[in-house]
Design a protein around this motif. Structure first.
Motif, PDB file in Angstrom:
ATOM      1  N   GLY A 251       0.838  -1.199   0.000  1.00  0.00           N
ATOM      2  CA  GLY A 251       0.000   0.000   0.000  1.00  0.00           C
ATOM      3  C   GLY A 251       0.862   1.234   0.000  1.00  0.00           C
ATOM      4  O   GLY A 251       2.084   1.171   0.157  1.00  0.00           O
TER       5      GLY A 251
ATOM      6  N   ASN B  26      -4.060   0.417  -3.390  1.00  0.00           N
ATOM      7  CA  ASN B  26      -4.742   0.244  -2.104  1.00  0.00           C
ATOM      8  C   ASN B  26      -6.104  -0.428  -2.208  1.00  0.00           C
ATOM      9  O   ASN B  26      -6.595  -0.975  -1.222  1.00  0.00           O
TER      10      ASN B  26
ATOM     11  N   GLY C 288      -5.245  -2.502   6.825  1.00  0.00           N
ATOM     12  CA  GLY C 288      -5.941  -1.237   6.665  1.00  0.00           C
ATOM     13  C   GLY C 288      -5.284  -0.149   7.493  1.00  0.00           C
ATOM     14  O   GLY C 288      -4.057  -0.071   7.580  1.00  0.00           O
ATOM     15  N   SER C 289      -6.101   0.653   8.157  1.00  0.00           N
ATOM     16  CA  SER C 289      -5.566   1.733   8.981  1.00  0.00           C
ATOM     17  C   SER C 289      -6.681   2.320   9.831  1.00  0.00           C
ATOM     18  O   SER C 289      -7.857   2.316   9.428  1.00  0.00           O
TER      19      SER C 289
ATOM     20  N   SER D 182      -9.337   4.961   8.702  1.00  0.00           N
ATOM     21  CA  SER D 182     -10.679   4.622   8.223  1.00  0.00           C
ATOM     22  C   SER D 182     -11.747   5.412   8.964  1.00  0.00           C
ATOM     23  O   SER D 182     -12.807   5.713   8.409  1.00  0.00           O
TER      24      SER D 182
ATOM     25  N   TYR E 299      -6.788   8.854   0.766  1.00  0.00           N
ATOM     26  CA  TYR E 299      -6.081   7.788   1.486  1.00  0.00           C
ATOM     27  C   TYR E 299      -6.979   7.134   2.523  1.00  0.00           C
ATOM     28  O   TYR E 299      -7.105   5.906   2.577  1.00  0.00           O
TER      29      TYR E 299
ATOM     30  N   THR F 271      -9.556   4.899   0.939  1.00  0.00           N
ATOM     31  CA  THR F 271      -9.083   3.590   0.478  1.00  0.00           C
ATOM     32  C   THR F 271      -8.999   2.604   1.642  1.00  0.00           C
ATOM     33  O   THR F 271      -9.294   1.412   1.490  1.00  0.00           O
ATOM     34  N   LYS F 272      -8.613   3.091   2.800  1.00  0.00           N
ATOM     35  CA  LYS F 272      -8.516   2.210   3.962  1.00  0.00           C
ATOM     36  C   LYS F 272      -9.903   1.868   4.515  1.00  0.00           C
ATOM     37  O   LYS F 272     -10.117   0.768   5.051  1.00  0.00           O
TER      38      LYS F 272
ATOM     39  N   LEU G   4     -11.057  -1.017   2.519  1.00  0.00           N
ATOM     40  CA  LEU G   4     -10.473  -2.287   2.940  1.00  0.00           C
ATOM     41  C   LEU G   4     -11.163  -2.849   4.176  1.00  0.00           C
ATOM     42  O   LEU G   4     -11.346  -4.064   4.297  1.00  0.00           O
TER      43      LEU G   4
ATOM     44  N   LEU H 274      -5.873  -2.899  11.565  1.00  0.00           N
ATOM     45  CA  LEU H 274      -5.941  -1.443  11.478  1.00  0.00           C
ATOM     46  C   LEU H 274      -4.859  -0.817  12.348  1.00  0.00           C
ATOM     47  O   LEU H 274      -5.081  -0.546  13.531  1.00  0.00           O
TER      48      LEU H 274
END
Length: 258
Positions: A87, A109, A136-137, A140, A150, A153-154, A157, A179
């Motif tokens: 990513g 991503n 992911g992250s 989100s 950005y 995109t997370k 996911l 995450l």
């Protein structure tokens, strides 16, 4: 011996996942752009753990090279675990963002993990076993703090992972969304951020070790820095309940103008 395919495996989170799964006795298929870095890592892990390591040098934003990895997931020795780790980040607001850079970010991503999961699930469902880990992250949940695409995109996911878990869990395939919060990787420097100005950075080894505890517990969503699991449970409960009362008519508050 199970086999794990890891994208973005040459450095950072992907390389640590490779070391951890190798230590668990998994054969590996390592994917990244740098054949040299993958070769060095592969040699290290073969010597340390007596496993097989297959190298695929591929830029996942290139459709032809992505197709090569898809083909590997569909054929050859079975892939038991897919780690969608590759990513990138794109900092800055949406207004004025370079369309070409946004398209590239979406390719890496969103498109790549989606198509790789699609290539993997057929064999996993047929065997009645397998696992997909999507990195992911926590951004989100922070679209206002991280403007641009950005965070979006997370968020994709996360939703994608939860949908897959609901669909594939009964068929024996485990899906985990990991995450992270800010982690000490080169994704930030590549995006132009100054790591010295990012507070509370987690070390990569700590992140992956925590994520693998969540993996072993078969969590659908693992948030390594979250101390109070009740917060996530409450969030998920609210998310699940909200649609249950939605009917086919406008709510009363929308039956009159302000």
């Amino acid at each position: 011996m199970p086999t794990t395919l890891i994208t973005g495996a040459s450095t950072g989170i992907g390389a640590v996942y490779a070391r951890r799964f190798a230590a668990r006795g998994h054969n590996l298929v390592l994917v990244a752009r740098s054949a040299e870095k993958l070769g060095d890592l592969g040699a290290e892990l073969r010597a340390a753990h007596d496993i097989s390591v297959e190298i695929i040098a591929a830029d996942l934003t290139d459709p032809a090279q992505l197709a090569t990895v898809e083909a590997r997931l569909r054929s050859g020795d079975a892939i038991d675990v897919l780690v969608n780790n590759a990513g990138a980040a794109l900092l800055g607001p949406f207004a004025g963002a370079d369309p070409a850079r946004m398209a590239q970010l979406l390719s890496l991503n969103v498109t790549a993990p989606t198509l790789l999961a699609s290539a993997a699930v057929g064999g996993m469902v047929k065997r009645g076993s397998g696992a997909i880990i999507n990195i992911g992250s926590v951004v989100s949940f922070m679209p206002a703090v991280f403007p641009g695409i950005y965070a979006a995109t997370k968020a994709y996911l996360l939703t994608f992972s939860q949908g897959l878990a609901a669909e594939l869990g009964p068929k024996g395939v485990y899906v985990q969304a990991v995450l992270p919060a800010a982690t000490r990787t080169d994704i930030w420097t590549k995006a132009g951020a100054d790591l010295a100005k990012i507070p509370n950075l987690m070390e990569v080894d700590d992140l992956v070790d925590a994520a693998l505890i969540g993996f072993d517990r078969r969590e659908t969503v693992t948030i390594p820095p979250l101390g109070d699991a009740g917060l996530w449970d409450a969030f998920e409960t609210a998310r699940a309940i909200l649609p249950s009362g939605l009917g086919g008519a406008p709510a009363e508050r929308y039956r009159r103008s302000a």
